[in-house]
Write a protein that holds these residues in place. Sequence first.
Motif, PDB file in Angstrom:
ATOM      1  N   UNK A 179       6.885   1.078 -11.316  1.00 33.17           N
ATOM      2  CA  UNK A 179       5.676   1.577 -11.694  1.00 33.17           C
ATOM      3  C   UNK A 179       4.431   0.892 -10.853  1.00 33.17           C
ATOM      4  N   UNK A 180       3.130   1.633 -10.767  1.00 32.35           N
ATOM      5  CA  UNK A 180       2.129   0.641  -9.841  1.00 32.35           C
ATOM      6  C   UNK A 180       1.872  -0.588 -10.320  1.00 32.35           C
ATOM      7  N   UNK A 181       1.887  -0.791 -11.526  1.00 30.36           N
ATOM      8  CA  UNK A 181       1.500  -2.340 -11.949  1.00 30.36           C
ATOM      9  C   UNK A 181       2.411  -3.403 -11.214  1.00 30.36           C
ATOM     10  N   UNK A 182       3.829  -3.000 -11.239  1.00 28.09           N
ATOM     11  CA  UNK A 182       4.593  -3.777 -10.668  1.00 28.09           C
ATOM     12  C   UNK A 182       4.685  -3.926  -9.377  1.00 28.09           C
ATOM     13  N   UNK A 183       4.037  -3.280  -8.567  1.00 29.81           N
ATOM     14  CA  UNK A 183       4.034  -3.177  -6.972  1.00 29.81           C
ATOM     15  C   UNK A 183       3.458  -4.299  -6.508  1.00 29.81           C
ATOM     16  N   UNK A 230      13.288   8.214 -10.724  1.00 31.54           N
ATOM     17  CA  UNK A 230      13.752   7.124 -11.188  1.00 31.54           C
ATOM     18  C   UNK A 230      12.888   6.016 -10.232  1.00 31.54           C
ATOM     19  N   UNK A 231      12.395   6.483  -9.098  1.00 28.11           N
ATOM     20  CA  UNK A 231      11.447   5.391  -8.286  1.00 28.11           C
ATOM     21  C   UNK A 231      10.236   5.229  -9.371  1.00 28.11           C
ATOM     22  N   UNK A 232       9.620   6.149  -9.678  1.00 29.94           N
ATOM     23  CA  UNK A 232       8.353   5.940 -10.493  1.00 29.94           C
ATOM     24  C   UNK A 232       8.578   5.010 -11.926  1.00 29.94           C
ATOM     25  N   UNK A 233       9.882   5.312 -12.405  1.00 33.90           N
ATOM     26  CA  UNK A 233      10.176   4.556 -13.890  1.00 33.90           C
ATOM     27  C   UNK A 233      10.701   3.256 -13.268  1.00 33.90           C
ATOM     28  N   UNK A 264       4.078  12.052  -3.342  1.00 28.62           N
ATOM     29  CA  UNK A 264       5.279  12.750  -3.906  1.00 28.62           C
ATOM     30  C   UNK A 264       4.981  13.733  -4.790  1.00 28.62           C
ATOM     31  N   UNK A 265       4.408  13.116  -5.918  1.00 30.62           N
ATOM     32  CA  UNK A 265       4.019  13.922  -7.105  1.00 30.62           C
ATOM     33  C   UNK A 265       3.145  15.307  -6.873  1.00 30.62           C
ATOM     34  N   UNK A 323       0.721  -1.072   0.141  1.00 31.39           N
ATOM     35  CA  UNK A 323      -0.002  -0.213  -0.148  1.00 31.39           C
ATOM     36  C   UNK A 323       0.862   1.242   0.087  1.00 31.39           C
ATOM     37  N   UNK A 324       1.915   1.156   0.857  1.00 32.11           N
ATOM     38  CA  UNK A 324       2.747   2.350   1.009  1.00 32.11           C
ATOM     39  C   UNK A 324       3.450   2.701  -0.487  1.00 32.11           C
ATOM     40  N   UNK A 325       3.984   1.443  -1.090  1.00 37.38           N
ATOM     41  CA  UNK A 325       4.647   1.792  -2.445  1.00 37.38           C
ATOM     42  C   UNK A 325       3.718   2.178  -3.692  1.00 37.38           C
ATOM     43  N   UNK A 326       2.271   1.782  -3.267  1.00 39.82           N
ATOM     44  CA  UNK A 326       1.340   2.184  -4.197  1.00 39.82           C
ATOM     45  C   UNK A 326       1.126   3.786  -4.046  1.00 39.82           C
TER      46      UNK A 326
END
Length: 211
Positions: A34-38, A28-31, A15-16, A6-9
């Motif tokens: 990404x959300x689908x990979x979490x 870099x984190x977002x790239x 932050x955005x 949940x936190x990584x999602x």
Amino acid sequence: MFAIVILLWITPGILAATPLASAQWVKTWQARLPEPAVPVAGALALFFLPSGGRDRARILDVGVFRRLDWGTLMLFGGGLSLGAMMFDSGLAKSLGEALFHYMPLPGLAGIVLAATFMAVLVSELTSNTASASLVVPVVLALAEAAGVDPLKPALAATLGCSFGFMLPVSTPPNALVFGTGRVRIADMISNGILLDVAGVMLVFGWVMLFG
């Protein structure tokens, strides 16, 4: 693990909205994650984390793959792919514009009704987020071209995108219910269409009266 997922999602989205959005490490984190990979990473981690039992077994084992309802999973994934193809090919946009053109009611009422109906129709074939990303821009453009306030049509379209009761591919809950094998598609359509029609009428009436 659930809390970490949940936190990584949600953290990149938070932050955005801050001055840190332009920071290189955030980009870099977002790239890189990404959300689908979490959720995929979280699910894979369950195969390595101990369950805490005396037998020192992992939380998940390979036996879970035998218990998965692969048919429902493929059905829902196919529905998402179909929706994406409709967007990419321009078919969904063409259907929406044709729907707006043939609406019987003129002016603001016609645009609101068409926006609601189009949103509900598109949400039957793909996810709510994807439906809104397609329908709302079309509604805004058509409302501007018609010279009416775009607030009510956009609000109606947004609410309509949350409806989807007819098909297993409409939403994950529909797919889960269909996966039990106790509900036929014919039953979902016959009952779901009544909910869709009622939803269109309720959204239309609420937006026109209170929106």
